[in-house]
Design an enzyme around this catalytic site. Structure first.
Site, PDB file in Angstrom:
ATOM      1  N   ARG A  15      66.553  10.414  26.482  1.00  0.00           N
ATOM      2  CA  ARG A  15      65.292  10.803  27.780  1.00  0.00           C
ATOM      3  C   ARG A  15      64.879  12.140  27.836  1.00  0.00           C
ATOM      4  O   ARG A  15      65.569  12.926  26.653  1.00  0.00           O
ATOM      5  CB  ARG A  15      66.507  10.657  28.826  1.00  0.00           C
ATOM      6  CG  ARG A  15      67.091   9.187  29.087  1.00  0.00           C
ATOM      7  CD  ARG A  15      68.077   9.930  30.234  1.00  0.00           C
ATOM      8  NE  ARG A  15      69.481   9.928  29.532  1.00  0.00           N
ATOM      9  CZ  ARG A  15      70.618  10.179  30.492  1.00  0.00           C
ATOM     10  NH1 ARG A  15      70.592  10.167  31.589  1.00  0.00           N
ATOM     11  NH2 ARG A  15      71.856  10.858  29.511  1.00  0.00           N
ATOM     12  N   LYS A  75      70.967  16.075  28.624  1.00  0.00           N
ATOM     13  CA  LYS A  75      72.389  16.969  28.541  1.00  0.00           C
ATOM     14  C   LYS A  75      72.945  18.445  28.644  1.00  0.00           C
ATOM     15  O   LYS A  75      72.129  19.190  28.164  1.00  0.00           O
ATOM     16  CB  LYS A  75      72.763  15.708  27.585  1.00  0.00           C
ATOM     17  CG  LYS A  75      72.822  14.196  27.728  1.00  0.00           C
ATOM     18  CD  LYS A  75      73.324  14.029  28.763  1.00  0.00           C
ATOM     19  CE  LYS A  75      74.482  13.701  28.001  1.00  0.00           C
ATOM     20  NZ  LYS A  75      75.681  12.638  29.211  1.00  0.00           N
ATOM     21  N   TYR A  94      72.816  18.066  33.448  1.00  0.00           N
ATOM     22  CA  TYR A  94      73.248  17.696  33.504  1.00  0.00           C
ATOM     23  C   TYR A  94      74.262  18.813  32.930  1.00  0.00           C
ATOM     24  O   TYR A  94      74.323  19.047  31.826  1.00  0.00           O
ATOM     25  CB  TYR A  94      73.474  16.091  33.107  1.00  0.00           C
ATOM     26  CG  TYR A  94      73.187  14.979  33.498  1.00  0.00           C
ATOM     27  CD1 TYR A  94      73.509  15.084  34.849  1.00  0.00           C
ATOM     28  CD2 TYR A  94      72.169  14.040  33.665  1.00  0.00           C
ATOM     29  CE1 TYR A  94      73.672  13.736  35.801  1.00  0.00           C
ATOM     30  CE2 TYR A  94      72.032  13.382  33.996  1.00  0.00           C
ATOM     31  CZ  TYR A  94      72.285  13.267  35.979  1.00  0.00           C
ATOM     32  OH  TYR A  94      71.642  12.242  36.731  1.00  0.00           O
ATOM     33  N   HIS A  96      78.777  18.670  32.888  1.00  0.00           N
ATOM     34  CA  HIS A  96      80.044  18.190  33.391  1.00  0.00           C
ATOM     35  C   HIS A  96      80.513  19.480  32.448  1.00  0.00           C
ATOM     36  O   HIS A  96      81.278  18.756  31.430  1.00  0.00           O
ATOM     37  CB  HIS A  96      79.703  17.155  32.671  1.00  0.00           C
ATOM     38  CG  HIS A  96      79.696  15.794  33.276  1.00  0.00           C
ATOM     39  ND1 HIS A  96      79.550  15.712  33.752  1.00  0.00           N
ATOM     40  CD2 HIS A  96      77.899  15.038  32.837  1.00  0.00           C
ATOM     41  CE1 HIS A  96      78.561  14.625  34.584  1.00  0.00           C
ATOM     42  NE2 HIS A  96      77.855  14.988  34.182  1.00  0.00           N
ATOM     43  N   GLU A 118      74.618  17.761  38.363  1.00  0.00           N
ATOM     44  CA  GLU A 118      76.630  16.404  39.171  1.00  0.00           C
ATOM     45  C   GLU A 118      77.089  17.175  39.846  1.00  0.00           C
ATOM     46  O   GLU A 118      77.895  16.235  40.508  1.00  0.00           O
ATOM     47  CB  GLU A 118      77.311  15.849  38.120  1.00  0.00           C
ATOM     48  CG  GLU A 118      78.328  17.646  37.167  1.00  0.00           C
ATOM     49  CD  GLU A 118      77.691  18.165  36.549  1.00  0.00           C
ATOM     50  OE1 GLU A 118      75.958  17.916  36.118  1.00  0.00           O
ATOM     51  OE2 GLU A 118      78.283  18.677  35.688  1.00  0.00           O
ATOM     52  N   SER A 220      91.242  -4.430  48.263  1.00  0.00           N
ATOM     53  CA  SER A 220      91.891  -3.653  46.769  1.00  0.00           C
ATOM     54  C   SER A 220      93.392  -4.207  46.956  1.00  0.00           C
ATOM     55  O   SER A 220      93.601  -3.388  47.712  1.00  0.00           O
ATOM     56  CB  SER A 220      90.794  -2.606  46.280  1.00  0.00           C
ATOM     57  OG  SER A 220      91.975  -2.512  45.124  1.00  0.00           O
ATOM     58  N   VAL A 239      85.385   1.600  39.817  1.00  0.00           N
ATOM     59  CA  VAL A 239      85.608   1.939  40.983  1.00  0.00           C
ATOM     60  C   VAL A 239      85.476   3.600  40.737  1.00  0.00           C
ATOM     61  O   VAL A 239      85.461   3.781  39.721  1.00  0.00           O
ATOM     62  CB  VAL A 239      86.715   1.814  41.247  1.00  0.00           C
ATOM     63  CG1 VAL A 239      87.705   0.684  41.704  1.00  0.00           C
ATOM     64  CG2 VAL A 239      87.871   2.580  39.878  1.00  0.00           C
ATOM     65  N   ALA A 268      82.624   2.275  34.283  1.00  0.00           N
ATOM     66  CA  ALA A 268      83.888   3.119  35.164  1.00  0.00           C
ATOM     67  C   ALA A 268      84.751   4.031  33.803  1.00  0.00           C
ATOM     68  O   ALA A 268      85.635   4.850  34.014  1.00  0.00           O
ATOM     69  CB  ALA A 268      85.139   2.822  35.954  1.00  0.00           C
ATOM     70  N   ASP A 270      83.840   5.591  32.183  1.00  0.00           N
ATOM     71  CA  ASP A 270      83.725   7.447  31.428  1.00  0.00           C
ATOM     72  C   ASP A 270      84.815   7.774  32.334  1.00  0.00           C
ATOM     73  O   ASP A 270      84.352   9.411  32.186  1.00  0.00           O
ATOM     74  CB  ASP A 270      82.187   7.582  32.161  1.00  0.00           C
ATOM     75  CG  ASP A 270      81.686   7.781  33.745  1.00  0.00           C
ATOM     76  OD1 ASP A 270      82.880   6.940  33.753  1.00  0.00           O
ATOM     77  OD2 ASP A 270      80.850   8.236  34.138  1.00  0.00           O
TER      78      ASP A 270
END
Ligand code: NAD
Length: 364
Positions: A15, A75, A94, A96, A118, A220, A239, A268, A270
């Site tokens: 990207r 990134k 991003y 993190h 984020e 659930s 989730v 999920a 990650d």
């Protein structure tokens, strides 16, 4: 403002932080855009397309970083890029940082203003710069699931939509948020039987409403999950408990009851994965492994497989903030915009995001 866009150097990251369309908006507002040559190639954007919109193409990354007042990336910077950090630079990407102690320290030490995509957060609690990547991953989860259900890939040899006279596949989706809803849309579009399992009753009502009863919703709980998983041809994990590891909703015992050749796509992953047998992260070059005869797909950066769509979707949501930062200047823009202010992770040599500070053990 001078805005620099270097080429991403993370392995297999194709990207780029700005499209030619985004470049056009910024140059029209009087800003100077520096693009590293070839940076858009992985997303199918040529240097000429940027030049046509008024960007200056630069031979090497060092010059982009040195001349820019604000660097836009996709990134988090890798260690090789820390040398470019300096006081007065704003980094918009991003990040993190909770998982990146070294990077946080480098940003603090060099007094870079870093704004993480984020952590930009709307008053509703929504994370507008994460949403498009969840949309991409949700839609892709069904596409890859359908592929791995083909016998050639080890799957049950089932077509998601069936054909007249032959029933469609059963797609079970755990979590009815952004990923889950987008997965449901595509699976329904392909003609599958779709069940969404969600713990939030309001969300179940919403899904039932918008899909006009075309999908089935289930509350659930372990009983419902165990029953549904047994029948699944394709099981999608979607989730999220914000800030926490994903809950392991599907136990190893439940996976053992699945049909041979069924497929699990745990989006999920990650956040640690929501299925007990998802015990590793896989890659685009080796996306699956088998356990108990079930194919497991656990790629943590699914949007990387469709960089053009992902790049376009990312610029769609970052450009408003980039325009504001560039137009008002960083400090004024931050004071006037609470969602953007929540995006600031480091400022003038301090960590300015409580969760990041706690995670990396630096003062806040
Ligand atoms: P979201 O917050 O929009 O949705 C998560 C949903 O899970 C919510 O509706 C929540 O109520 C539900 N949920 C929580 N606990 C549950 C439980 N016990 N049972 C049933 N439902 C439960 O989040 P999202 O944007 O859809 O993201 C989902 C996951 O996908 C996240 O972990 C995100 O990081 C991940 N993701 C992965 C990739 C990838 O490439 N693998 C890409 C984008 C997003």
């Amino acid at each position: 403002m001078i805005i620099g866009v270097p080429k991403e150097i993370k392995n297999n990251e194709n990207r780029i932080a700005l499209t030619p369309g985004g470049t056009a908006m910024l140059t029209a507002a009087g800003h100077e855009i520096l693009i590293e040559k070839g940076a858009g190639a992985g997303s199918g954007f040529l240097d000429d397309e940027y030049a046509k919109e008024g960007a200056t193409l630069i031979d090497d990354a060092a010059e982009v970083w040195a001349r820019a007042e604000m660097v836009m990336k996709v990134k988090e910077p890798l260690e090789a890029e820390y040398v470019y950090f300096r006081e007065g630079l704003t980094l918009f990407t991003y990040l993190h940082l909770a998982a990146e102690t070294k990077l946080t320290e480098a940003l603090v030490r060099s007094r870079v203003t870093s704004i993480a995509y984020e952590t930009i957060q709307l008053p509703s609690g929504g994370l507008p710069l994460l949403t498009p990547m969840s949309e991409v991953a949700g839609r892709m989860s069904v596409q890859v699931g359908a592929q791995f259900l083909e016998q050639f890939y080890g799957g049950r040899g089932i077509l998601l939509g069936g054909v007249p006279g032959v029933p469609p596949a059963d797609v079970i989706i755990l979590g009815g948020g952004i990923v889950g809803t987008n997965a449901a849309k595509i699976a329904l579009g392909m003609g599958a039987n779709v069940v969404v399992i969600e713990r939030n009753a309001e969300r179940l009502r919403y899904l039932d409403d918008v899909f006009h009863g075309r999908l089935r919703t289930l509350m659930s709980n372990p009983y419902n999950i165990a029953n549904a998983v047994q029948k699944a041809d394709l099981l999608i994990g979607a989730v999220l408990i914000p800030g926490a590891k994903a809950p392991k909703l599907v136990t190893e015992g439940m996976v053992k009851t699945m049909k041979p050749g069924a497929v699990i796509v745990d989006v999920a992953v990650d956040q640690g994965g929501s299925i007990e047998t998802v015990d590793r992260v896989t890659t685009h070059s080796e996306p699956t492994y088998q356990k108990y005869g079930v194919i497991h797909y656990a790629v943590a950066n699914m949007p990387g497989a469709v960089p053009r769509t992902s790049t376009l979707a990312l610029t769609n949501v970052t450009i408003t903030y980039a325009m504001e930062l560039a137009g008002k200047g960083v400090t004024r823009a931050l004071y006037g915009n609470l969602p953007l202010k929540l995006g600031v992770n480091t400022y003038q040599g301090h960590v300015t995001h409580a969760a990041v500070a706690e995670a990396v053990g630096l003062p806040y």
